[in-house]
Design an enzyme around this catalytic site. Sequence first.
Site, PDB file in Angstrom:
ATOM      1  N   GLY A 142       0.826  -1.190   0.000  1.00  9.90           N
ATOM      2  CA  GLY A 142       0.000   0.000   0.000  1.00  9.90           C
ATOM      3  C   GLY A 142       0.862   1.242   0.000  1.00  9.90           C
ATOM      4  O   GLY A 142       2.033   1.199   0.393  1.00  9.90           O
ATOM      5  N   GLN A 161       2.921  10.036   1.356  1.00 10.55           N
ATOM      6  CA  GLN A 161       4.232   9.369   1.354  1.00 10.55           C
ATOM      7  C   GLN A 161       5.093   9.772   0.163  1.00 10.55           C
ATOM      8  O   GLN A 161       6.310   9.578   0.187  1.00 10.55           O
ATOM      9  CB  GLN A 161       4.058   7.842   1.354  1.00 10.55           C
ATOM     10  N   CYS A 169       6.035  -0.153   7.401  1.00 10.22           N
ATOM     11  CA  CYS A 169       5.601   0.955   6.547  1.00 10.22           C
ATOM     12  C   CYS A 169       6.795   1.393   5.703  1.00 10.22           C
ATOM     13  O   CYS A 169       7.915   1.459   6.208  1.00 10.22           O
ATOM     14  CB  CYS A 169       5.120   2.110   7.424  1.00 10.22           C
ATOM     15  N   LEU A 170       6.534   1.692   4.432  1.00  6.75           N
ATOM     16  CA  LEU A 170       7.611   2.141   3.545  1.00  6.75           C
ATOM     17  C   LEU A 170       8.236   3.450   4.029  1.00  6.75           C
ATOM     18  O   LEU A 170       9.369   3.758   3.680  1.00  6.75           O
ATOM     19  CB  LEU A 170       7.084   2.316   2.113  1.00  6.75           C
ATOM     20  N   HIS A 173      -4.349   1.063   7.639  1.00  7.35           N
ATOM     21  CA  HIS A 173      -3.003   1.654   7.634  1.00  7.35           C
ATOM     22  C   HIS A 173      -2.945   2.835   6.653  1.00  7.35           C
ATOM     23  O   HIS A 173      -2.422   3.909   6.992  1.00  7.35           O
ATOM     24  CB  HIS A 173      -1.986   0.564   7.245  1.00  7.35           C
ATOM     25  N   GLU A 174      -3.500   2.642   5.442  1.00 10.03           N
ATOM     26  CA  GLU A 174      -3.416   3.706   4.428  1.00 10.03           C
ATOM     27  C   GLU A 174      -4.311   4.887   4.779  1.00 10.03           C
ATOM     28  O   GLU A 174      -3.933   6.043   4.581  1.00 10.03           O
ATOM     29  CB  GLU A 174      -3.764   3.154   3.039  1.00 10.03           C
ATOM     30  N   HIS A 183      -2.668   7.056   7.149  1.00  8.24           N
ATOM     31  CA  HIS A 183      -1.722   7.971   6.490  1.00  8.24           C
ATOM     32  C   HIS A 183      -2.431   9.252   6.063  1.00  8.24           C
ATOM     33  O   HIS A 183      -1.880  10.350   6.175  1.00  8.24           O
ATOM     34  CB  HIS A 183      -1.123   7.324   5.238  1.00  8.24           C
TER      35      HIS A 183
HETATM   36 NI    NI Z   1       2.637   3.131   5.555  1.00  3.54          NI
END
Ligand code: NI
Length: 169
Positions: free
Chosen positions: A45, A50, A92-93, A134-135, A138
């Site tokens: 995701g 991000q 998480c990225l 999670h997204e 964000h």
């Molecule tokens: Ni993330």
Amino acid sequence: MIRPILKYGDQILHEPATAVGAITPDVDQLIGDMIETMYAAPGIGLAAPQVGMGLRIAVVDVSIGRDPSGLIVMVNPEFVERDGMQLEEEGCLSVPGFNATVVRPSRVVITALDRSGTAFVREGTDLLARAFQHEIDHLDGKLFVDQLRGIKRDLIVRKIRKLTRAGKW
Ligand code: NI
């Protein structure tokens, strides 16, 4: 085009994103870039903040491209239902190198616009429910680290500060 992924500490990641007014060519381009960036990472995701864009857009594919129908584009997503509870390891990225067990609902239903601006409703259970949550977090300026409590959170935040000071973040 693959866009650089911002990391924990970059201000835009910690601010709520703005609703998308219309799927303009720029927004469509951003969505395309987000999909490319997510698969290249690879991740399951990615949310617009991000990649430095404060817009309520996220992409999810829990199959990471293995299932052609796995890609979900969410513009202005909202929860319709949330229930149950799951405890799983999450990363998480934007927080590379760190994982933690996060409490999440085990089932969610979201409503959003797709890439063409058409509204849809989608149910997610287990990993998909986690990815949706999670997204959407964000888009509200929250990272998984913010869902942790006490020393688990402090430990990660302290390590990130140390890496930042050392120029390694
Ligand atoms: Ni993330």
